[in-house]
Design an enzyme around this catalytic site. Structure first.
Site, PDB file in Angstrom:
ATOM      1  N   GLU A  65     -11.589  -3.308  -2.803  1.00 16.66           N
ATOM      2  CA  GLU A  65     -10.598  -2.308  -3.192  1.00 16.66           C
ATOM      3  C   GLU A  65     -10.393  -2.363  -4.706  1.00 16.66           C
ATOM      4  O   GLU A  65      -9.761  -3.280  -5.219  1.00 16.66           O
ATOM      5  CB  GLU A  65      -9.278  -2.566  -2.476  1.00 16.66           C
ATOM      6  CG  GLU A  65      -9.385  -2.656  -0.967  1.00 16.66           C
ATOM      7  CD  GLU A  65      -8.220  -3.421  -0.368  1.00 16.66           C
ATOM      8  OE1 GLU A  65      -7.061  -2.983  -0.548  1.00 16.66           O
ATOM      9  OE2 GLU A  65      -8.466  -4.477   0.258  1.00 16.66           O
ATOM     10  N   HIS A  88      -9.342   2.074   0.770  1.00 13.44           N
ATOM     11  CA  HIS A  88      -9.368   0.845   1.566  1.00 13.44           C
ATOM     12  C   HIS A  88     -10.533   0.896   2.566  1.00 13.44           C
ATOM     13  O   HIS A  88     -10.334   0.805   3.777  1.00 13.44           O
ATOM     14  CB  HIS A  88      -8.040   0.662   2.283  1.00 13.44           C
ATOM     15  CG  HIS A  88      -7.699  -0.762   2.590  1.00 13.44           C
ATOM     16  ND1 HIS A  88      -8.640  -1.685   3.024  1.00 13.44           N
ATOM     17  CD2 HIS A  88      -6.523  -1.430   2.520  1.00 13.44           C
ATOM     18  CE1 HIS A  88      -8.050  -2.845   3.215  1.00 13.44           C
ATOM     19  NE2 HIS A  88      -6.766  -2.725   2.908  1.00 13.44           N
ATOM     20  N   HIS A 148       0.805  -1.224   0.000  1.00 16.20           N
ATOM     21  CA  HIS A 148       0.000   0.000   0.000  1.00 16.20           C
ATOM     22  C   HIS A 148       0.839   1.276   0.000  1.00 16.20           C
ATOM     23  O   HIS A 148       0.517   2.258   0.676  1.00 16.20           O
ATOM     24  CB  HIS A 148      -0.952   0.004   1.192  1.00 16.20           C
ATOM     25  CG  HIS A 148      -2.023  -1.043   1.132  1.00 16.20           C
ATOM     26  ND1 HIS A 148      -2.530  -1.519  -0.053  1.00 16.20           N
ATOM     27  CD2 HIS A 148      -2.687  -1.703   2.128  1.00 16.20           C
ATOM     28  CE1 HIS A 148      -3.469  -2.426   0.210  1.00 16.20           C
ATOM     29  NE2 HIS A 148      -3.565  -2.566   1.509  1.00 16.20           N
TER      30      HIS A 148
END
Length: 365
Positions: free
Chosen positions: A329, A190, A118
């Site tokens: 996501e 997210h 991420h």
């Protein structure tokens, strides 16, 4: 369900003063979005974190359907640092934090076992974005990611908009980005959704009925990196082409379920053409009657069932145990820079990254 105490300014009981802080000469704040239907979304410009989404159940009762926090300190120090935040510069995992672009190798921060996750520990989720709210239903965020930030090449200019539709209870997320040097970009949100409404403890999402518009998925190895294969969902617990509850097969001894400790996989969305805005997934919580539809222009959607949530405390005393949220996501496939046969995540100077993802809430018919 947590009974929030509405204030004069919002349904979620959040206090703007609790979100006002100076961080590296930038100010954080609380932004409240409302639409004509009565839907309300609260966000902060720290990581563009969504703090609450207030929508009604089948009896008209409003509740917060995302796992959120109630102060900026809690957002910053959350045991789940990616909670409802904007993810970048690259969502999901990159193997060993390395990739080569036009002959140059780039090393990213390692923050998930042997891999980069991420965008790294101080990715877009941990940055203060510039924010303006031109109208009640809209907030626009901007951030400049410097060349070399977390190891990524190029100065990346990012604009992101959260906007509520007035005709339906839909949150629209729009992304745009440009670069001055070849780079990789994979932005997502997210969101950790619990359509029953957060509580102490928040219920699991195992009774949620899910469909995903995908005939194929991306299998992963023991450290959650794609094997490089694209496999059929047919005949596996990964198959959500027809409705299944999340709990029905989540503890099967299937290799992929074991590798993900539940669902934590990217689905290859069925598209008639690349970049079309189409239905990716649906989710229904049968007790409340709340539903959510996910639409996106992206090629993939990561299904994650909150397998690593540890029961920490969130807004108004709500707690978030394992599997008390489901995430959809929208994104490129994981580790795309190291898988040449995956659809490219490269952004070049002169081109523009664009994405639209919509979370539409309703009531079960």
């Amino acid at each position: 369900m947590i009974n929030t105490t509405p204030t004069e300014s919002n349904l979620s009981g959040l206090n703007p003063r609790d979100f006002q802080k100076d961080i590296n000469n930038k100010k954080t704040d609380l932004f409240i979005l409302k639409n004509a239907q009565g839907m309300e979304v609260a966000v902060t410009n720290y990581g563009c974190a969504i703090l609450s989404i207030m929508v009604p159940d089948k009896n008209g009762k409003y509740a917060n359907v995302v796992l959120g926090h109630d102060s900026i300190e809690h957002v910053i120090n959350s045991p789940e640092p990616f909670l409802n935040t904007t993810i970048g510069r690259y969502g999901n995992r990159i193997a060993k934090g390395k990739f080569t672009l036009y002959g140059e190798e780039h090393q990213l921060a390692i923050n998930n076992g042997p891999n980069s996750l991420h965008g790294g520990p101080t990715g877009f989720h941990a940055r203060v974005w510039d924010a303006v709210q031109p109208e009640q239903s809209t907030v626009i965020f901007n951030y400049t990611s410097a060349d070399g930030e977390e190891g990524f090449p190029g100065n990346l200019e990012v604009e992101m908009t959260y906007r509520l539709e007035d005709e339906t209870n839909a949150l629209v997320i729009e992304y745009r980005a440009t670069t001055d040097k070849a780079t990789i970009v994979n932005l997502t949100n997210h969101g950790f959704f619990n359509l029953a409404g957060i509580a102490n403890p928040s219920p699991t999402v195992l009774n949620n009925i899910v469909t995903i518009n995908a005939d194929f998925y991306v299998p992963i190895d023991e450290v959650s990196i794609p094997t490089g294969e694209i496999l059929k969902v047919e005949g596996t617990p990964m198959d959500f082409r027809t409705p299944h509850t999340l709990g029905e097969r989540i503890d099967e001894k299937h290799t992929q379920i074991v590798n993900g400790a539940g669902y934590d996989h990217c689905y290859v969305l069925n598209k008639t053409e690349s970049g079309e805005l189409s239905l990716a997934a649906t989710c229904t919580e049968p007790d409340s009657g709340r539903t959510m539809e996910v639409y996106t222009t992206e090629n993939g959607v990561q299904l994650y069932t909150g397998n690593w949530l540890g029961g920490f405390e969130g807004a108004h005393g709500a707690t978030f145990p394992a599997r008390s949220a489901v995430c959809f996501e929208a994104q490129c496939f994981p580790d795309t820079p190291n898988k040449s046969h995956f659809p490219s995540a490269v952004l070049l100077p002169g081109d523009e990254y664009q994405q639209v993802t919509i979370y539409k809430f309703g009531i079960q018919k």
